[in-house]
Enzyme design. Sequence first.
Site, PDB file in Angstrom:
ATOM      1  N   ASP A  65     -41.512 -24.425  48.602  1.00 57.13           N
ATOM      2  CA  ASP A  65     -41.277 -23.572  47.434  1.00 57.13           C
ATOM      3  C   ASP A  65     -41.856 -24.213  46.160  1.00 57.13           C
ATOM      4  O   ASP A  65     -42.089 -23.522  45.173  1.00 57.13           O
ATOM      5  CB  ASP A  65     -39.776 -23.354  47.247  1.00 57.13           C
ATOM      6  CG  ASP A  65     -38.990 -24.663  47.268  1.00 57.13           C
ATOM      7  OD1 ASP A  65     -39.038 -25.353  48.308  1.00 57.13           O
ATOM      8  OD2 ASP A  65     -38.343 -25.005  46.264  1.00 57.13           O
TER       9      ASP A  65
ATOM     10  N   THR B 151     -42.694 -36.787  51.048  1.00 59.07           N
ATOM     11  CA  THR B 151     -41.672 -35.878  50.505  1.00 59.07           C
ATOM     12  C   THR B 151     -40.870 -36.469  49.340  1.00 59.07           C
ATOM     13  O   THR B 151     -39.924 -35.835  48.874  1.00 59.07           O
ATOM     14  CB  THR B 151     -40.681 -35.452  51.613  1.00 59.07           C
ATOM     15  OG1 THR B 151     -40.132 -36.640  52.201  1.00 59.07           O
ATOM     16  CG2 THR B 151     -41.349 -34.610  52.683  1.00 59.07           C
TER      17      THR B 151
ATOM     18  N   TYR C 112     -46.074 -33.565  43.811  1.00 61.88           N
ATOM     19  CA  TYR C 112     -45.737 -33.210  45.201  1.00 61.88           C
ATOM     20  C   TYR C 112     -46.178 -31.774  45.490  1.00 61.88           C
ATOM     21  O   TYR C 112     -46.883 -31.516  46.481  1.00 61.88           O
ATOM     22  CB  TYR C 112     -44.231 -33.379  45.429  1.00 61.88           C
ATOM     23  CG  TYR C 112     -43.710 -32.763  46.702  1.00 61.88           C
ATOM     24  CD1 TYR C 112     -43.974 -33.342  47.945  1.00 61.88           C
ATOM     25  CD2 TYR C 112     -42.962 -31.583  46.679  1.00 61.88           C
ATOM     26  CE1 TYR C 112     -43.496 -32.772  49.116  1.00 61.88           C
ATOM     27  CE2 TYR C 112     -42.483 -31.007  47.849  1.00 61.88           C
ATOM     28  CZ  TYR C 112     -42.755 -31.608  49.060  1.00 61.88           C
ATOM     29  OH  TYR C 112     -42.298 -31.037  50.224  1.00 61.88           O
TER      30      TYR C 112
ATOM     31  N   ALA D   3     -44.953 -35.681  56.175  1.00 56.79           N
ATOM     32  CA  ALA D   3     -45.349 -35.361  54.804  1.00 56.79           C
ATOM     33  C   ALA D   3     -44.847 -36.450  53.872  1.00 56.79           C
ATOM     34  O   ALA D   3     -43.909 -37.179  54.212  1.00 56.79           O
ATOM     35  CB  ALA D   3     -44.747 -34.016  54.375  1.00 56.79           C
TER      36      ALA D   3
HETATM   37  P1  NDP Z   1     -38.780 -35.938  55.850  1.00 55.56           P
HETATM   38  O1  NDP Z   1     -39.011 -36.709  54.584  1.00 55.56           O
HETATM   39  O2  NDP Z   1     -37.434 -35.944  56.482  1.00 55.56           O
HETATM   40  O3  NDP Z   1     -39.830 -36.384  56.953  1.00 55.56           O
HETATM   41  C1  NDP Z   1     -41.161 -36.625  56.650  1.00 55.56           C
HETATM   42  C2  NDP Z   1     -41.677 -37.557  57.703  1.00 55.56           C
HETATM   43  O4  NDP Z   1     -43.041 -37.837  57.391  1.00 55.56           O
HETATM   44  C3  NDP Z   1     -40.941 -38.911  57.737  1.00 55.56           C
HETATM   45  O5  NDP Z   1     -40.635 -39.246  59.062  1.00 55.56           O
HETATM   46  C4  NDP Z   1     -41.965 -39.867  57.146  1.00 55.56           C
HETATM   47  O6  NDP Z   1     -41.877 -41.157  57.665  1.00 55.56           O
HETATM   48  C5  NDP Z   1     -43.237 -39.216  57.601  1.00 55.56           C
HETATM   49  N1  NDP Z   1     -44.375 -39.766  56.865  1.00 55.56           N
HETATM   50  C6  NDP Z   1     -44.518 -40.000  55.547  1.00 55.56           C
HETATM   51  N2  NDP Z   1     -45.696 -40.599  55.311  1.00 55.56           N
HETATM   52  C7  NDP Z   1     -46.300 -40.725  56.522  1.00 55.56           C
HETATM   53  C8  NDP Z   1     -47.530 -41.272  56.939  1.00 55.56           C
HETATM   54  N3  NDP Z   1     -48.389 -41.834  56.097  1.00 55.56           N
HETATM   55  N4  NDP Z   1     -47.824 -41.253  58.250  1.00 55.56           N
HETATM   56  C9  NDP Z   1     -46.960 -40.719  59.143  1.00 55.56           C
HETATM   57  N5  NDP Z   1     -45.779 -40.193  58.806  1.00 55.56           N
HETATM   58  C10 NDP Z   1     -45.458 -40.212  57.506  1.00 55.56           C
HETATM   59  O7  NDP Z   1     -39.260 -34.462  55.525  1.00 55.56           O
HETATM   60  P2  NDP Z   1     -38.720 -33.081  56.111  1.00 55.56           P
HETATM   61  O8  NDP Z   1     -38.558 -33.184  57.582  1.00 55.56           O
HETATM   62  O9  NDP Z   1     -37.581 -32.652  55.285  1.00 55.56           O
HETATM   63  O10 NDP Z   1     -39.958 -32.140  55.736  1.00 55.56           O
HETATM   64  C11 NDP Z   1     -40.715 -31.464  56.734  1.00 55.56           C
HETATM   65  C12 NDP Z   1     -41.733 -30.571  56.051  1.00 55.56           C
HETATM   66  O11 NDP Z   1     -41.076 -29.597  55.230  1.00 55.56           O
HETATM   67  C13 NDP Z   1     -42.708 -31.300  55.116  1.00 55.56           C
HETATM   68  O12 NDP Z   1     -43.969 -30.693  55.226  1.00 55.56           O
HETATM   69  C14 NDP Z   1     -42.141 -31.039  53.734  1.00 55.56           C
HETATM   70  O13 NDP Z   1     -43.143 -31.106  52.734  1.00 55.56           O
HETATM   71  C15 NDP Z   1     -41.598 -29.640  53.917  1.00 55.56           C
HETATM   72  N6  NDP Z   1     -40.519 -29.306  52.990  1.00 55.56           N
HETATM   73  C16 NDP Z   1     -39.437 -30.142  52.874  1.00 55.56           C
HETATM   74  C17 NDP Z   1     -38.409 -29.841  52.002  1.00 55.56           C
HETATM   75  C18 NDP Z   1     -37.236 -30.736  51.847  1.00 55.56           C
HETATM   76  O14 NDP Z   1     -36.318 -30.384  51.081  1.00 55.56           O
HETATM   77  N7  NDP Z   1     -37.144 -31.877  52.536  1.00 55.56           N
HETATM   78  C19 NDP Z   1     -38.442 -28.606  51.199  1.00 55.56           C
HETATM   79  C20 NDP Z   1     -39.615 -27.789  51.433  1.00 55.56           C
HETATM   80  C21 NDP Z   1     -40.590 -28.140  52.310  1.00 55.56           C
HETATM   81  P3  NDP Z   1     -41.107 -42.290  56.867  1.00 55.56           P
HETATM   82  O15 NDP Z   1     -39.649 -41.925  56.967  1.00 55.56           O
HETATM   83  O16 NDP Z   1     -41.496 -43.519  57.609  1.00 55.56           O
HETATM   84  O17 NDP Z   1     -41.600 -42.239  55.452  1.00 55.56           O
END
Ligand code: NDP
Length: 305
Positions: free
Chosen positions: A109, A69, A132, A67
């Site tokens: 959320d 994020t 976002y 995602a």
């Molecule tokens: P992270 O930011 O830790 O991980 C997101 C991952 O997505 C990263 O590895 C990132 O890679 C990758 N990514 C971003 N852009 C691309 C792209 N174009 N192609 C492929 N990969 C990509 O997020 P979380 O693990 O914390 O989040 C997991 C889920 O939970 C998401 O759906 C998020 O929206 C949701 N969420 C997260 C919260 C939070 O507090 N973090 C709160 C609520 C929901 P790279 O590092 O290279 O950018």
Amino acid sequence: MKILLLGRDGQLGWELQRSLSVLGDVVAIGRDAATNPDGLCGDLLDLPGLADTVRRVGPRVIVNAAAYTAVDQAQTEPDTARAVNATAPALLAREARALGAWLVHYSTDYVFDGSGSAAWRETDATAPLNVYGQTKLEGEQQVVATCPQHLLLRTSWVYAARGANFAKTMLRLATQRDSFSVVDDQVGAPTAAELLADASAHMLRSALVEPALAGLYHCTAAGETSWHAYARFVVARARELGWSLQATPERIMPIPSRDYPTPATRPLNSRLDCNRMKKAFGLALPPWQTHVGRMLDNIRPATGR
Ligand code: NDP
């Protein structure tokens, strides 16, 4: 059973590699094709590449942990945020449906406006306050409309031993300064990526044998806190574990969100009601403090203790 996991290197993706491994053969891919098995494309900005990946792997389940994020950055990069958080999930949903596969997807959320103090239910009206949240909501809508076999999990305040997050920022600040301020009027539940990944695997296992369980679920650790109380908890616990920190919990001062302006407005009330998940899957997630403690234990510097 083949499971295609996207976003392998994020906080949640890393933990899903572990939790999903007991359910089948996990093909875990990240953004950079050079690091992926068979050079598979895992870039959510490359739609033809992504479709090709799904077709080549032919999974029974697609789990999307990738995602955009960066909440503040999304305000100035709405097109990229939308492409990753809405357009790519729409494609994954189409490909999953064509294969008769399940799609597990995550949301936030931040789809709510944060009004009131009651915990949000899945049926409550959404009204995101920032780009976002808006793009994540559009992703939800695409998944629900396109792929009936979906598990869509909304969570909050995710953290992990691996990756950048609020708890680690607090530890860095407490190492560098003897006092700092944290907002105390945003309330939610810090949720460990580890816990969310475990819950996801349990829910998926149940849904595979009982497809009527498909749907949208809120999935967070139990209890609630403010960012300020969370910061104090992290620093108190880290000190107990022997971290050498300048700040004490008492020297972390509360401030209202209006005194800490950010490009993206955050919701004040991020409480999510998880009763639907509990009832459908028989899962009761532990209080948020449990896994924050585990995370601190995992990342603590060597102290000899
Ligand atoms: P992270 O930011 O830790 O991980 C997101 C991952 O997505 C990263 O590895 C990132 O890679 C990758 N990514 C971003 N852009 C691309 C792209 N174009 N192609 C492929 N990969 C990509 O997020 P979380 O693990 O914390 O989040 C997991 C889920 O939970 C998401 O759906 C998020 O929206 C949701 N969420 C997260 C919260 C939070 O507090 N973090 C709160 C609520 C929901 P790279 O590092 O290279 O950018």
